[in-house]
Design a protein around this motif. Structure first.
Motif, short mmCIF file in Angstrom:
data_model
loop_
_atom_site.label_atom_id
_atom_site.label_comp_id
_atom_site.label_asym_id
_atom_site.label_seq_id
_atom_site.Cartn_x
_atom_site.Cartn_y
_atom_site.Cartn_z
N GLU A 93 0.90 -0.99 0.12
CA GLU A 93 0.06 -0.13 0.01
C GLU A 93 1.02 1.22 0.08
O GLU A 93 0.52 2.37 -0.84
CB GLU A 93 -0.96 0.17 1.13
N ARG A 94 1.97 1.27 0.89
CA ARG A 94 2.93 2.36 1.00
C ARG A 94 3.67 2.83 -0.34
O ARG A 94 4.10 3.88 -0.38
CB ARG A 94 3.85 2.27 2.18
N ASN A 95 3.67 1.72 -1.08
CA ASN A 95 4.74 1.99 -2.37
C ASN A 95 3.66 2.39 -3.49
O ASN A 95 4.19 2.55 -4.47
CB ASN A 95 5.26 0.36 -2.88
N LEU A 96 2.46 2.27 -3.30
CA LEU A 96 1.47 2.80 -4.40
C LEU A 96 0.73 4.01 -4.10
O LEU A 96 0.26 4.39 -2.85
CB LEU A 96 0.34 1.76 -4.51
N GLU A 97 0.81 4.93 -5.03
CA GLU A 97 0.38 6.23 -4.79
C GLU A 97 -1.08 6.22 -4.56
O GLU A 97 -1.84 6.99 -3.59
CB GLU A 97 0.64 7.14 -5.95
N GLN A 98 -1.95 5.35 -5.14
CA GLN A 98 -3.25 5.23 -4.94
C GLN A 98 -3.53 3.50 -4.92
O GLN A 98 -3.90 2.88 -6.08
CB GLN A 98 -4.18 5.68 -5.96
N PRO A 99 -3.63 2.93 -3.87
CA PRO A 99 -3.66 1.59 -3.65
C PRO A 99 -5.21 1.30 -4.21
O PRO A 99 -6.07 2.14 -3.76
CB PRO A 99 -3.53 1.39 -2.18
N PRO A 100 -5.41 0.21 -4.86
CA PRO A 100 -6.54 -0.16 -5.22
C PRO A 100 -7.48 -0.47 -3.93
O PRO A 100 -7.08 -0.98 -2.92
CB PRO A 100 -6.58 -1.60 -6.01
N THR A 102 -9.56 -2.88 -3.43
CA THR A 102 -9.56 -4.47 -3.20
C THR A 102 -8.35 -4.61 -2.17
O THR A 102 -8.57 -5.49 -1.31
CB THR A 102 -9.46 -5.11 -4.36
N LEU A 103 -7.42 -4.13 -2.41
CA LEU A 103 -6.17 -4.17 -1.56
C LEU A 103 -6.35 -3.74 -0.15
O LEU A 103 -6.12 -4.28 0.74
CB LEU A 103 -4.82 -3.54 -2.04
N LEU A 104 -7.10 -2.43 -0.02
CA LEU A 104 -7.30 -1.99 1.12
C LEU A 104 -8.29 -2.75 1.99
O LEU A 104 -8.15 -2.96 3.29
CB LEU A 104 -7.94 -0.49 1.09
N ASN A 105 -9.25 -3.49 1.16
CA ASN A 105 -10.23 -4.26 1.85
C ASN A 105 -9.48 -5.51 2.20
O ASN A 105 -9.98 -6.03 3.39
CB ASN A 105 -11.46 -4.37 0.76
N ALA A 106 -8.81 -6.01 1.42
CA ALA A 106 -7.97 -7.27 1.91
C ALA A 106 -7.27 -6.85 3.32
O ALA A 106 -7.05 -7.79 3.96
CB ALA A 106 -6.96 -7.55 0.90
N ASN A 107 -6.48 -5.86 3.17
CA ASN A 107 -5.92 -5.48 4.60
C ASN A 107 -6.69 -5.40 5.85
O ASN A 107 -6.23 -6.01 6.93
CB ASN A 107 -5.12 -4.21 4.28
N ILE A 108 -7.90 -4.96 5.67
CA ILE A 108 -8.86 -4.76 7.00
C ILE A 108 -9.45 -6.27 7.09
O ILE A 108 -9.36 -6.40 8.20
CB ILE A 108 -10.04 -3.73 6.17
N THR A 109 -9.54 -7.03 6.12
CA THR A 109 -10.37 -8.28 6.31
C THR A 109 -9.04 -9.21 6.91
O THR A 109 -9.44 -9.99 7.97
CB THR A 109 -10.40 -8.88 4.77
N ILE A 110 -7.86 -9.07 6.54
CA ILE A 110 -6.80 -9.79 7.50
C ILE A 110 -6.85 -9.46 8.83
O ILE A 110 -6.44 -10.27 9.71
CB ILE A 110 -5.55 -9.91 6.68
#
Length: 264
Positions: A93-100, A102-110
Motif C-alpha cells: 500500500e505504501r509503495n502505491l500512490e493510489q492503492p486499489p 480491493t487491496l485496502l479491503n484485503a488488509n482490513i479483512t486480514i
C-alpha cells in the motif's frame, strides 16, 4: 403322668413353635440374602461410576491437552502467517500512490481475521477458561458490535458483582451471546441494551432490543432458544421472552446465586 390329650396338646404346641422358629430363620435368611444382593449391587454401581468418572477425567485431560495444542498452533503459526501477510500488504500500500480498494479491503479483512483468530485461540485455552471474566468479554462483544457495519448501538450496564464462578460465567455469557445473535440476525434492531442487577438472592439479566419482535408461540422451539433454556437450567435459573411484533423483544434471565462465590 400326662394324659393323652395333654400329650397331643404339647405335640401341637411344639410343632407350632418349630414352624414359627423355621419361619423366623427363613425370614432372617431372606433378609440377609437381600442385604448381600443390595450391597453387591451398590458395589458394582460404585465401581461403574468410578470407572466412568476416571474415563471422563481421561477424556477431559486429553481434550484439554488437544485444545491447548490447537490454541498454541493458531497463535504461534497461523497467527504469525496472517500478521506477516498483513505486513506485506501494508508495505505494498505504501509503495502505491493510489492503492486499489480491493487491496485496502484485503488488509482490513486480514486484520479482522487476526482478531477473530486471537479470540478463538483464547476461547480454547484451558487457562483462559479457568479465568473467564463475563464482564470483560461482554464489554468486548459490545465494542465489536458498536464498531461494526450493522449500525447497531449496543450498551451494557452492570450494577452488581456476579455471584458466579468462571464456569458459570461462561455459560451465562453463551446465553447472552445467543440472545444478541438472535436479535442481530432476525430482528434488525437499532439498539440492544443489556442490564444486570441483583434482586434479593437472584442475578437478573435483561437483554432488550427495538427490533421486529417475534411470536414466541410460533418460533419458540428453535435450536437457539432451546439452547438458551437448557443452559439457563444448568445454572438453576429461569428464562422468559417478552416480544411485541414491530416493537422489540426483552429476554429476562433470573439465576439464583445464594451459595456461590462472587468472582468479579
Amino acid at each position: 403322668m400326662l394324659t393323652e390329650n395333654e400329650k397331643i396338646l404339647m405335640t401341637v404346641v411344639g410343632g407350632i413353635l418349630l414352624v414359627f422358629f423355621l419361619v423366623i430363620v427363613f425370614i432372617i435368611s431372606i433378609a440377609r440374602y437381600q442385604k448381600m444382593i443390595t450391597k453387591d449391587l451398590l458395589e458394582k454401581q460404585f465401581l461403574k461410576e468410578r470407572y466412568e468418572h476416571e474415563m471422563l477425567q481421561v477424556k477431559l485431560e486429553t481434550q484439554e491437552d488437544t485444545f491447548q495444542l490447537i490454541g498454541k498452533e493458531l497463535h504461534d503459526n497461523i497467527g504469525q502467517l496472517l500478521s506477516t501477510s498483513r505486513l506485506l500488504l501494508g508495505l505494498t500500500e505504501r509503495n502505491l500512490e493510489q492503492p486499489p480498494e480491493t487491496l485496502l479491503n484485503a488488509n482490513i479483512t486480514i486484520g479482522q481475521a487476526i482478531n477473530e483468530l486471537r479470540s478463538l485461540s483464547k476461547a480454547i485455552d484451558p487457562e483462559w477458561l479457568r479465568q473467564f471474566n463475563f464482564y470483560d468479554n461482554l464489554q468486548a462483544e459490545m465494542a465489536r458490535m458498536n464498531s461494526g457495519v450493522d449500525l447497531i448501538r449496543a450498551e451494557f450496564i452492570c450494577n452488581t458483582n456476579l455471584g458466579l464462578v468462571p464456569d458459570q460465567q461462561i455459560v451465562l455469557f453463551r446465553i447472552v451471546q445467543e440472545a444478541i445473535q438472535n436479535a442481530v440476525k432476525h430482528a434488525t434492531p437499532e439498539y440492544i441494551n443489556i442490564l444486570i442487577n441483583m434482586r434479593e438472592q437472584n442475578l437478573v439479566v435483561n437483554i432488550s432490543d427495538n427490533g421486529q419482535g417475534f411470536d414466541i408461540n410460533r418460533h419458540g422451539s428453535g435450536m437457539g432458544i432451546r439452547n438458551m433454556k437448557h443452559r439457563t437450567a444448568m445454572l438453576g435459573g429461569s428464562i422468559t421472552w417478552e416480544s411485541v411484533l414491530g416493537s422489540g423483544t426483552t429476554v429476562s434471565i433470573i439465576i439464583p446465586v445464594v451459595n456461590n462465590t462472587i468472582c468479579l
